[in-house]
Design a protein around this motif. Structure first.
Motif, mmCIF file in Angstrom:
data_model
loop_
_atom_site.group_PDB
_atom_site.id
_atom_site.type_symbol
_atom_site.label_atom_id
_atom_site.label_comp_id
_atom_site.label_asym_id
_atom_site.label_seq_id
_atom_site.Cartn_x
_atom_site.Cartn_y
_atom_site.Cartn_z
ATOM 1 N N GLY A 60 3.696 4.883 -4.081
ATOM 2 C CA GLY A 60 4.827 4.186 -3.480
ATOM 3 C C GLY A 60 5.246 2.938 -4.231
ATOM 4 N N THR A 61 4.748 2.766 -5.470
ATOM 5 C CA THR A 61 5.108 1.602 -6.274
ATOM 6 C C THR A 61 6.185 1.985 -7.285
ATOM 7 N N SER A 86 6.269 -2.158 -3.804
ATOM 8 C CA SER A 86 5.309 -1.164 -3.335
ATOM 9 C C SER A 86 5.336 -1.086 -1.814
ATOM 10 N N PHE A 87 5.345 0.141 -1.288
ATOM 11 C CA PHE A 87 5.379 0.364 0.158
ATOM 12 C C PHE A 87 4.061 0.941 0.684
ATOM 13 N N GLN A 92 6.261 6.189 2.843
ATOM 14 C CA GLN A 92 6.927 4.970 3.306
ATOM 15 C C GLN A 92 8.083 4.595 2.379
ATOM 16 N N LEU A 93 7.921 4.885 1.087
ATOM 17 C CA LEU A 93 8.990 4.610 0.132
ATOM 18 C C LEU A 93 10.253 5.382 0.493
ATOM 19 N N SER A 96 11.834 4.111 3.929
ATOM 20 C CA SER A 96 12.472 2.802 3.918
ATOM 21 C C SER A 96 13.930 2.939 3.508
ATOM 22 N N MET A 101 12.794 -0.955 7.688
ATOM 23 C CA MET A 101 11.907 -1.454 6.641
ATOM 24 C C MET A 101 10.496 -0.985 6.935
ATOM 25 N N ALA A 102 9.761 -0.743 5.874
ATOM 26 C CA ALA A 102 8.375 -0.309 6.028
ATOM 27 C C ALA A 102 7.568 -1.397 6.725
ATOM 28 N N ARG A 104 4.732 -2.270 5.864
ATOM 29 C CA ARG A 104 3.897 -2.934 4.848
ATOM 30 C C ARG A 104 4.626 -2.879 3.515
ATOM 31 N N MET A 105 4.654 -3.995 2.804
ATOM 32 C CA MET A 105 5.350 -4.012 1.528
ATOM 33 C C MET A 105 4.764 -5.084 0.619
ATOM 34 N N SER A 177 4.026 -10.379 -0.151
ATOM 35 C CA SER A 177 3.650 -9.179 0.588
ATOM 36 C C SER A 177 3.677 -9.489 2.080
#
Length: 434
Positions: A60-61, A86-87, A92-93, A96, A101-102, A104-105, A177
């Motif tokens: 996810g990066t 990165s998600f 999650q990528l 989003s 929005m995810a 976590r990011m 983050s």
């Protein structure tokens, strides 16, 4: 056996094709969205990049490398080495988007190079100074201007002052983050900013706000549970001290003594000797300051500046550490502002205030001062009387070219200030508070 081997080979090919398809699809998704954003920004800036990055781990990066931004309104060119987003995972990528929005990011931008002589930056700096000037009538302690206290006629340290210190470029790295706990509506955020050759700043915050509300532009008012800010000097303090001493035409000890005296006046308290020593050590360079706030329930951070400093500290639950020294606010003598023995003696004798730093507090008082010596007290509170019998009480802004300029409170009923020029040849008497 041959059937098993053939099956393994087929599965490997399928896996390779699948991996390549997912990575290729991700690359196309990123490029498509970036190019669309660049197209939207086209009326304002030309933006190019050298390559799109997709992590080979498919975690996810994603990101961009070799970014160049050329604003249409100026001849500037801003370069960014890389951007990474990165998600947490590839799912999650893809989830989003513009409406969600995810939870976590992680975001990182490295190698941001800025030319401090850039016409655009100079224009933005002037706009910021104008905005600060328009807000100068607000009450309360202005923490933004703390760094410039005692720095001659300098009101605040901005772009122009940095270039005069010797900085011509600035290289910045930013890392941020967050992790959102949806059930508790709790956002945990970490942020680090590195200004190479200047300072490092680390922030940790916990607040109640949904990241999707931020993305959708909703009117929000986050409730901050706690916030920790750490500032680490990396060369800036040395440059600032030299610069401010030069503004006073004095040495660095004199500047630091004046800075601390003015800080005491702004806060409205006498600082205990151990805190004075720790703060002076921090100001001399290579220091570390940590601020932690844990606001009381119901505290509105937007209006905290209207409170006296003592009350604001209590409402914010403020804790300050200077290197390893924990500041004890209970030892502050509120409502009693004093100077150090060394700075008072140095000012009276015209000395450098560096010969005997005893840190013995003595009460501040107005002291008779010759008009020709007022240039020594830029930034100090003073009382001046002219031949016409007019008396001005205020802060000395400048004293050069035969003119003394003082900043005094407005008499129109507001909370603002007015700058008054006074011909120094007309001054009958002058007193300076120190």
């Amino acid at each position: 056996m041959r059937s098993i081997i053939k099956l393994i080979v087929v599965l490997a090919i399928i896996a390779a094709v699948g991996y390549g398809g997912v990575r290729g699809g991700t690359w196309y998704k990123v490029k498509h969205e970036v190019d669309a954003a660049i197209q939207q920004a086209a009326p304002f800036a030309d933006i190019t990049y050298s390559s799109v990055y997709v992590s080979p781990l498919l975690d996810g990066t994603v990101g961009l490398d070799g970014i160049v931004i050329r604003p249409k309104m100026s001849p500037d060119e801003f370069k960014i080495q890389s951007v990474r987003l990165s998600f947490g995972n590839i799912i999650q990528l893809y989830k989003s988007g513009k409406k969600e929005m995810a939870n976590r990011m992680h975001f990182a931008i490295t190698g941001v190079n800025l030319d401090l002589n850039s016409p655009l930056l100079i224009s933005l700096s002037q706009m910021q100074q104008q905005a600060m000037l328009e807000q100068s009538n607000k009450s309360g302690f202005d923490i933004i201007k703390t760094d410039s206290l005692g720095c001659g006629s300098i009101e605040s340290i901005g772009l122009e002052e940095l270039t005069r210190m010797g900085y011509s470029t600035m290289e910045i790295d930013v890392e941020m983050s967050y992790d959102y706990e949806k059930v508790k509506n709790l956002l945990n955020m970490d942020m680090a900013v590195r200004l190479k050759g200047m300072q490092g700043m680390n922030m940790k915050a916990q607040m109640r706000v949904a990241p999707s509300d931020v993305l959708q532009g909703k009117e929000i008012k986050p409730v901050i549970n706690s916030m920790r800010l750490e500032v680490v000097d990396a060369g800036y303090a040395t440059q600032r001290n030299r610069f401010c001493a030069a503004q006073l035409q004095a040495n660095e000890e004199t500047y630091l003594a004046r800075h601390i005296d003015l800080l005491s006046r702004e806060i409205g308290a006498t600082l205990p000797p151990e805190t004075l020593d720790a703060y002076k050590q921090f100001m001399q360079g290579n220091g570390r300051m940590t601020l932690l706030i844990e606001p009381k329930t119901g505290v509105d951070l937007e209006t905290i500046g209207a409170y006296p400093v003592k009350d604001a500290i209590d409402l914010l639950g403020l804790q300050v550490t200077l290197d390893k020294h924990a500041v004890d606010f209970s030892k502050f003598e509120w409502g009693k502002r004093v100077t150090t023995q060394a700075s008072a003696e140095g000012a009276e004798e015209g000395g450098s205030a560096s010969e005997s730093q005893t840190n013995i507090p003595v009460p501040a008082r107005y002291r008779a001062t010759a008009a020709s010596q007022l240039k020594r007290y830029v930034g100090y509170q003073a009382r001046v009387k002219t031949e016409r019998g007019v008396q001005r009480d205020g802060v000395i802004e400048s004293a050069d070219g035969g003119t003394l300029t003082m900043r005094v409170h407005s008499t129109s009923g507001g909370r603002g200030y007015i700058s008054f020029p006074i011909d120094m040849s007309e001054i009958v008497s002058a007193e300076v508070l120190y």
